[in-house]
Design an enzyme around this catalytic site. Structure first.
Site, PDB file in Angstrom:
ATOM      1  N   GLN A   1       2.583  -1.936   6.913  1.00 16.58           N
ATOM      2  CA  GLN A   1       3.574  -1.187   6.124  1.00 16.58           C
ATOM      3  C   GLN A   1       3.525   0.294   6.485  1.00 16.58           C
ATOM      4  O   GLN A   1       4.574   0.924   6.716  1.00 16.58           O
ATOM      5  CB  GLN A   1       3.263  -1.398   4.642  1.00 16.58           C
ATOM      6  CG  GLN A   1       3.987  -0.463   3.700  1.00 16.58           C
ATOM      7  CD  GLN A   1       3.720  -0.821   2.258  1.00 16.58           C
ATOM      8  OE1 GLN A   1       4.207  -1.829   1.767  1.00 16.58           O
ATOM      9  NE2 GLN A   1       2.948  -0.009   1.546  1.00 16.58           N
TER      10      GLN A   1
ATOM     11  N   GLU B   1      -3.940   2.774   3.754  1.00 14.70           N
ATOM     12  CA  GLU B   1      -4.211   1.999   4.969  1.00 14.70           C
ATOM     13  C   GLU B   1      -4.441   0.523   4.649  1.00 14.70           C
ATOM     14  O   GLU B   1      -4.464  -0.302   5.549  1.00 14.70           O
ATOM     15  CB  GLU B   1      -5.445   2.577   5.691  1.00 14.70           C
ATOM     16  CG  GLU B   1      -5.159   3.904   6.341  1.00 14.70           C
ATOM     17  CD  GLU B   1      -6.330   4.411   7.177  1.00 14.70           C
ATOM     18  OE1 GLU B   1      -7.455   3.932   6.980  1.00 14.70           O
ATOM     19  OE2 GLU B   1      -6.089   5.299   8.013  1.00 14.70           O
TER      20      GLU B   1
ATOM     21  N   SER C   1      -6.748  -4.561  -5.048  1.00 17.25           N
ATOM     22  CA  SER C   1      -5.344  -4.961  -4.989  1.00 17.25           C
ATOM     23  C   SER C   1      -4.898  -5.342  -6.392  1.00 17.25           C
ATOM     24  O   SER C   1      -5.682  -5.902  -7.175  1.00 17.25           O
ATOM     25  CB  SER C   1      -5.194  -6.181  -4.063  1.00 17.25           C
ATOM     26  OG  SER C   1      -3.961  -6.827  -4.301  1.00 17.25           O
TER      27      SER C   1
ATOM     28  N   ARG D   1      -3.146  -7.695  -7.089  1.00 18.80           N
ATOM     29  CA  ARG D   1      -3.134  -9.156  -7.189  1.00 18.80           C
ATOM     30  C   ARG D   1      -4.519  -9.750  -7.449  1.00 18.80           C
ATOM     31  O   ARG D   1      -4.633 -10.935  -7.748  1.00 18.80           O
ATOM     32  CB  ARG D   1      -2.550  -9.776  -5.917  1.00 18.80           C
ATOM     33  CG  ARG D   1      -1.050  -9.564  -5.758  1.00 18.80           C
ATOM     34  CD  ARG D   1      -0.531 -10.332  -4.543  1.00 18.80           C
ATOM     35  NE  ARG D   1       0.912 -10.224  -4.393  1.00 18.80           N
ATOM     36  CZ  ARG D   1       1.527  -9.243  -3.727  1.00 18.80           C
ATOM     37  NH1 ARG D   1       0.824  -8.285  -3.173  1.00 18.80           N
ATOM     38  NH2 ARG D   1       2.849  -9.235  -3.619  1.00 18.80           N
TER      39      ARG D   1
ATOM     40  N   LEU E   1      -1.731  -0.172 -11.693  1.00 20.32           N
ATOM     41  CA  LEU E   1      -2.542   0.797 -10.954  1.00 20.32           C
ATOM     42  C   LEU E   1      -4.037   0.511 -11.068  1.00 20.32           C
ATOM     43  O   LEU E   1      -4.516   0.009 -12.082  1.00 20.32           O
ATOM     44  CB  LEU E   1      -2.252   2.221 -11.450  1.00 20.32           C
ATOM     45  CG  LEU E   1      -0.809   2.716 -11.313  1.00 20.32           C
ATOM     46  CD1 LEU E   1      -0.730   4.205 -11.696  1.00 20.32           C
ATOM     47  CD2 LEU E   1      -0.247   2.515  -9.907  1.00 20.32           C
ATOM     48  N   HIS E   2      -4.748   0.830  -9.996  1.00 19.69           N
ATOM     49  CA  HIS E   2      -6.200   0.657  -9.930  1.00 19.69           C
ATOM     50  C   HIS E   2      -6.762   1.855  -9.153  1.00 19.69           C
ATOM     51  O   HIS E   2      -5.986   2.711  -8.683  1.00 19.69           O
ATOM     52  CB  HIS E   2      -6.547  -0.693  -9.284  1.00 19.69           C
ATOM     53  CG  HIS E   2      -5.891  -0.930  -7.953  1.00 19.69           C
ATOM     54  ND1 HIS E   2      -6.156  -0.167  -6.839  1.00 19.69           N
ATOM     55  CD2 HIS E   2      -4.956  -1.846  -7.559  1.00 19.69           C
ATOM     56  CE1 HIS E   2      -5.446  -0.609  -5.824  1.00 19.69           C
ATOM     57  NE2 HIS E   2      -4.690  -1.624  -6.228  1.00 19.69           N
TER      58      HIS E   2
ATOM     59  N   HIS F   1      -4.904   3.069  -5.984  1.00 18.24           N
ATOM     60  CA  HIS F   1      -3.730   3.921  -6.213  1.00 18.24           C
ATOM     61  C   HIS F   1      -4.173   5.331  -6.624  1.00 18.24           C
ATOM     62  O   HIS F   1      -3.604   6.333  -6.185  1.00 18.24           O
ATOM     63  CB  HIS F   1      -2.852   3.360  -7.331  1.00 18.24           C
ATOM     64  CG  HIS F   1      -2.276   2.011  -7.055  1.00 18.24           C
ATOM     65  ND1 HIS F   1      -2.694   0.882  -7.725  1.00 18.24           N
ATOM     66  CD2 HIS F   1      -1.308   1.596  -6.207  1.00 18.24           C
ATOM     67  CE1 HIS F   1      -1.996  -0.164  -7.299  1.00 18.24           C
ATOM     68  NE2 HIS F   1      -1.146   0.235  -6.377  1.00 18.24           N
TER      69      HIS F   1
HETATM   70  P1  AMP Z   1       1.351  -1.285  -4.164  1.00 17.01           P
HETATM   71  O1  AMP Z   1       1.420  -0.887  -5.597  1.00 17.01           O
HETATM   72  O2  AMP Z   1       0.495  -2.475  -3.897  1.00 17.01           O
HETATM   73  O3  AMP Z   1       2.706  -1.338  -3.495  1.00 17.01           O
HETATM   74  O4  AMP Z   1       0.581  -0.102  -3.438  1.00 17.01           O
HETATM   75  C1  AMP Z   1       1.032   1.228  -3.524  1.00 17.01           C
HETATM   76  C2  AMP Z   1       0.286   2.073  -2.531  1.00 17.01           C
HETATM   77  O5  AMP Z   1      -1.104   2.016  -2.795  1.00 17.01           O
HETATM   78  C3  AMP Z   1       0.469   1.573  -1.081  1.00 17.01           C
HETATM   79  O6  AMP Z   1       0.585   2.700  -0.230  1.00 17.01           O
HETATM   80  C4  AMP Z   1      -0.813   0.818  -0.838  1.00 17.01           C
HETATM   81  O7  AMP Z   1      -1.172   0.766   0.534  1.00 17.01           O
HETATM   82  C5  AMP Z   1      -1.798   1.636  -1.636  1.00 17.01           C
HETATM   83  N1  AMP Z   1      -2.978   0.842  -1.977  1.00 17.01           N
HETATM   84  C6  AMP Z   1      -3.005  -0.340  -2.631  1.00 17.01           C
HETATM   85  N2  AMP Z   1      -4.278  -0.795  -2.716  1.00 17.01           N
HETATM   86  C7  AMP Z   1      -5.063   0.122  -2.092  1.00 17.01           C
HETATM   87  C8  AMP Z   1      -6.466   0.225  -1.835  1.00 17.01           C
HETATM   88  N3  AMP Z   1      -7.313  -0.700  -2.235  1.00 17.01           N
HETATM   89  N4  AMP Z   1      -6.900   1.317  -1.169  1.00 17.01           N
HETATM   90  C9  AMP Z   1      -6.030   2.268  -0.739  1.00 17.01           C
HETATM   91  N5  AMP Z   1      -4.712   2.226  -0.956  1.00 17.01           N
HETATM   92  C10 AMP Z   1      -4.226   1.174  -1.623  1.00 17.01           C
END
Ligand code: AMP
Length: 262
Positions: A145, A140, A177, A179, A26-27, A30
């Site tokens: 997705q 977004e 992200s 990543r 998480l960042h 999230h």
């Molecule tokens: P993930 O853990 O990458 O599957 O992301 C989980 C949720 O967090 C998804 O709905 C992503 O679109 C959202 N998310 C990831 N990075 C960001 C970001 N930088 N800004 C806004 N939402 C994010």
């Protein structure tokens, strides 16, 4: 203390209004989703599950960061009531019936990552079935997705409201992200070209900016119609530029709303 729920039996005893699915690591991106969820209800559930079905690249899956202890603290700080971290067996107990992501699922991210969106929809549907929220929040940042999840909710007539949350960026513009931690120092600088390009007004100008960064390999740069996810036309009401590419072998995505017409 945030409640950590590990089994579906324990989950079944709870009821949550708003659901924020994640793959952990998480960042603040999230956390912004969790904070938005808290504006809707105190009963916010975050899930952490690294879904093998949506990884077409086994190396990417193996290298996906795992930081559960920190995640629990970050989820709690953002206001989550509980974190659901199920096992593979709980999510996929038997034979897996995959959800078809349709024609749009084969474009852009789907063209480069075969089966990715089918994997995403399959896990999101399963998590929706398990958690039965009133509202679910998606970023977004992963715009395609978000589009496909809204499409699935319509198709199955699910009683869940999907809310979109804006992209959260680092101070220098890079979209956050999980990543990003895999970028080395030079790669971190190269990655900035994406948000820099998105500040331009036209696709041609964006291409010109991207060509100047040797460390970035472009996959796609396209202006799409937000309603159809097909290439924007003169009739498109709301347009968005979507972009993806690689730095240091790390896949990076970003997008931006373009000026509305009509
Ligand atoms: P993930 O853990 O990458 O599957 O992301 C989980 C949720 O967090 C998804 O709905 C992503 O679109 C959202 N998310 C990831 N990075 C960001 C970001 N930088 N800004 C806004 N939402 C994010």
């Amino acid at each position: 203390m945030t409640l950590l729920i590990k089994s579906i039996d324990d989950l079944a005893r709870q009821k949550y209004d708003v659901f924020v699915p994640t793959m952990g690591a998480l960042h603040p991106g999230h956390q912004s989703l969790i904070k938005l969820a808290r504006e809707k209800s105190d009963r916010v559930l975050v899930s952490i599950f690294v879904n093998p079905l949506q990884f077409e690249n086994q190396d990417d899956l193996a290298r996906y960061p795992k930081t559960l202890e920190t995640d629990l603290k970050l989820a709690e700080a953002a206001g989550a009531a509980a974190v659901f971290a199920p096992s593979y067996e709980d999510v996929y107990p038997g034979e897996i019936t995959k959800i078809d992501a349709g024609a749009i699922g084969d474009l852009y991210e789907g063209a480069s990552r075969a089966g990715h969106f089918s994997g995403v929809l399959t896990v999101v549907k399963r998590l929706f079935d398990l958690t039965q929220p009133k509202i679910a929040i998606f970023g977004e940042k992963d715009y395609q997705q978000l589009f496909l999840i809204k499409q699935m909710v319509k198709k199955f007539n699910l009683p869940i409201e999907i809310i979109a949350a804006p992209i959260i960026r680092e101070a220098d513009g890079l979209a956050m992200s999980s990543r990003n931690v895999r970028l080395d120092e030079a790669g971190r600088k190269s990655a900035l070209i994406i948000s820099r390009a998105l500040r331009e007004d036209s696709i041609a100008q964006m291409h010109a900016v991207l060509e100047n960064e040797a460390g970035f390999t472009l996959d796609y740069l396209e202006e799409i119609d937000e309603e159809t996810f097909l290439p924007a036309t003169a009739n498109s009401k709301n347009k968005r530029v979507i972009i993806a590419g690689w730095v240091n072998g790390v896949r990076l995505l970003d997008n931006k709303r373009m000026g509305a017409t009509g």
